[in-house]
Design a protein around this motif. Structure first.
Motif, PDB file in Angstrom:
ATOM      1  N   PRO A  57       0.822  -1.216   0.000  1.00  0.00           N
ATOM      2  CA  PRO A  57       0.000   0.000   0.000  1.00  0.00           C
ATOM      3  C   PRO A  57       0.857   1.268   0.000  1.00  0.00           C
ATOM      4  O   PRO A  57       1.850   1.356   0.724  1.00  0.00           O
ATOM      5  CB  PRO A  57      -0.803  -0.104   1.298  1.00  0.00           C
ATOM      6  CG  PRO A  57      -0.743  -1.536   1.690  1.00  0.00           C
ATOM      7  CD  PRO A  57       0.544  -2.069   1.159  1.00  0.00           C
ATOM      8  N   GLY A  58       0.496   2.215  -0.843  1.00  0.00           N
ATOM      9  CA  GLY A  58       1.200   3.485  -0.894  1.00  0.00           C
ATOM     10  C   GLY A  58       2.446   3.491  -1.757  1.00  0.00           C
ATOM     11  O   GLY A  58       3.099   4.519  -1.887  1.00  0.00           O
ATOM     12  N   ARG A  59       2.811   2.373  -2.340  1.00  0.00           N
ATOM     13  CA  ARG A  59       3.991   2.287  -3.200  1.00  0.00           C
ATOM     14  C   ARG A  59       3.566   1.715  -4.547  1.00  0.00           C
ATOM     15  O   ARG A  59       3.089   0.590  -4.617  1.00  0.00           O
ATOM     16  CB  ARG A  59       5.061   1.403  -2.582  1.00  0.00           C
ATOM     17  CG  ARG A  59       5.620   1.955  -1.304  1.00  0.00           C
ATOM     18  CD  ARG A  59       6.750   1.093  -0.848  1.00  0.00           C
ATOM     19  NE  ARG A  59       7.330   1.572   0.379  1.00  0.00           N
ATOM     20  CZ  ARG A  59       8.299   0.946   1.016  1.00  0.00           C
ATOM     21  NH1 ARG A  59       8.773  -0.183   0.541  1.00  0.00           N
ATOM     22  NH2 ARG A  59       8.783   1.440   2.127  1.00  0.00           N
ATOM     23  N   ASP A  60       3.765   2.475  -5.573  1.00  0.00           N
ATOM     24  CA  ASP A  60       3.359   2.047  -6.913  1.00  0.00           C
ATOM     25  C   ASP A  60       4.268   0.931  -7.427  1.00  0.00           C
ATOM     26  O   ASP A  60       5.496   1.022  -7.316  1.00  0.00           O
ATOM     27  CB  ASP A  60       3.399   3.218  -7.896  1.00  0.00           C
ATOM     28  CG  ASP A  60       2.348   4.263  -7.575  1.00  0.00           C
ATOM     29  OD1 ASP A  60       1.351   3.910  -6.921  1.00  0.00           O
ATOM     30  OD2 ASP A  60       2.529   5.426  -7.976  1.00  0.00           O
ATOM     31  N   ASP A  61       3.654  -0.101  -7.982  1.00  0.00           N
ATOM     32  CA  ASP A  61       4.355  -1.207  -8.654  1.00  0.00           C
ATOM     33  C   ASP A  61       5.331  -1.957  -7.751  1.00  0.00           C
ATOM     34  O   ASP A  61       6.297  -2.537  -8.236  1.00  0.00           O
ATOM     35  CB  ASP A  61       5.084  -0.706  -9.904  1.00  0.00           C
ATOM     36  CG  ASP A  61       4.135  -0.143 -10.935  1.00  0.00           C
ATOM     37  OD1 ASP A  61       2.986  -0.618 -11.008  1.00  0.00           O
ATOM     38  OD2 ASP A  61       4.543   0.769 -11.679  1.00  0.00           O
ATOM     39  N   GLU A  62       5.129  -1.966  -6.436  1.00  0.00           N
ATOM     40  CA  GLU A  62       5.974  -2.738  -5.521  1.00  0.00           C
ATOM     41  C   GLU A  62       5.146  -3.848  -4.891  1.00  0.00           C
ATOM     42  O   GLU A  62       4.008  -3.642  -4.488  1.00  0.00           O
ATOM     43  CB  GLU A  62       6.564  -1.849  -4.421  1.00  0.00           C
ATOM     44  CG  GLU A  62       7.645  -0.944  -4.919  1.00  0.00           C
ATOM     45  CD  GLU A  62       8.407  -0.261  -3.798  1.00  0.00           C
ATOM     46  OE1 GLU A  62       8.668  -0.917  -2.763  1.00  0.00           O
ATOM     47  OE2 GLU A  62       8.732   0.926  -3.968  1.00  0.00           O
ATOM     48  N   PHE A  63       5.753  -5.039  -4.795  1.00  0.00           N
ATOM     49  CA  PHE A  63       5.074  -6.215  -4.278  1.00  0.00           C
ATOM     50  C   PHE A  63       5.993  -6.948  -3.314  1.00  0.00           C
ATOM     51  O   PHE A  63       7.217  -6.894  -3.434  1.00  0.00           O
ATOM     52  CB  PHE A  63       4.705  -7.155  -5.433  1.00  0.00           C
ATOM     53  CG  PHE A  63       3.791  -6.521  -6.444  1.00  0.00           C
ATOM     54  CD1 PHE A  63       2.425  -6.711  -6.356  1.00  0.00           C
ATOM     55  CD2 PHE A  63       4.295  -5.745  -7.465  1.00  0.00           C
ATOM     56  CE1 PHE A  63       1.571  -6.130  -7.277  1.00  0.00           C
ATOM     57  CE2 PHE A  63       3.457  -5.160  -8.397  1.00  0.00           C
ATOM     58  CZ  PHE A  63       2.093  -5.352  -8.304  1.00  0.00           C
ATOM     59  N   LYS A  64       5.388  -7.641  -2.343  1.00  0.00           N
ATOM     60  CA  LYS A  64       6.175  -8.458  -1.426  1.00  0.00           C
ATOM     61  C   LYS A  64       5.354  -9.660  -0.998  1.00  0.00           C
ATOM     62  O   LYS A  64       4.124  -9.683  -1.115  1.00  0.00           O
ATOM     63  CB  LYS A  64       6.630  -7.667  -0.206  1.00  0.00           C
ATOM     64  CG  LYS A  64       5.524  -7.281   0.746  1.00  0.00           C
ATOM     65  CD  LYS A  64       6.099  -6.565   1.945  1.00  0.00           C
ATOM     66  CE  LYS A  64       4.978  -6.155   2.893  1.00  0.00           C
ATOM     67  NZ  LYS A  64       5.495  -5.525   4.093  1.00  0.00           N
ATOM     68  N   GLY A  65       6.059 -10.672  -0.505  1.00  0.00           N
ATOM     69  CA  GLY A  65       5.378 -11.872  -0.049  1.00  0.00           C
ATOM     70  C   GLY A  65       6.388 -12.932   0.354  1.00  0.00           C
ATOM     71  O   GLY A  65       7.587 -12.666   0.471  1.00  0.00           O
ATOM     72  N   ALA A  66       5.898 -14.127   0.545  1.00  0.00           N
ATOM     73  CA  ALA A  66       6.742 -15.259   0.945  1.00  0.00           C
ATOM     74  C   ALA A  66       6.649 -16.348  -0.104  1.00  0.00           C
ATOM     75  O   ALA A  66       5.634 -16.503  -0.776  1.00  0.00           O
ATOM     76  CB  ALA A  66       6.303 -15.788   2.298  1.00  0.00           C
TER      77      ALA A  66
END
Length: 104
Positions: A57-66
């Motif tokens: 949220p709040g960051r364009d085109d950024e993703f994270k996960g496991a």
């Protein structure tokens, strides 16, 4: 295939190994170039990684996960007295923390 900047950290009890750089993302996989300890180049694919990552949220085109992988590992088997009794193969789960940002 889309170009990304990535950071992949292998998480375990003893150490954290981090790989960073520029790679590619398909509809399902993260594909990166790596170099082995012996200096050999190879392509590493984190299969089905995209479905486990969510937008930050709040960051364009950024993703994270496991990302989780099941691997076979060979261990020394010991008797109750501590003597070596051969080797046994077990399946272990390896956890990775994945972050990536889409590039134009």
């Amino acid at each position: 295939m889309k170009k990304v900047v990535y950071s992949v950290s292998k998480i375990n009890r003893f150490e954290n190994n981090r790989m960073t750089g520029v790679g590619f993302i398909t509809d399902e996989d993260l594909v990166i170039a790596c170099v082995s300890r012996k200096g050999n180049a190879y392509i590493r694919v984190f299969e089905d990684c995209v479905k486990n990552c969510h937008a930050i949220p709040g960051r364009d085109d950024e993703f994270k996960g496991a990302h989780y992988e099941i691997r076979e590992a060979e261990f020394e088997k010991k008797t109750p007295s501590g003597e070596n009794a051969g080797r046994e193969t077990r399946e272990i789960e390896v956890e990775y923390s994945v972050w990536y940002k889409l590039l134009d």
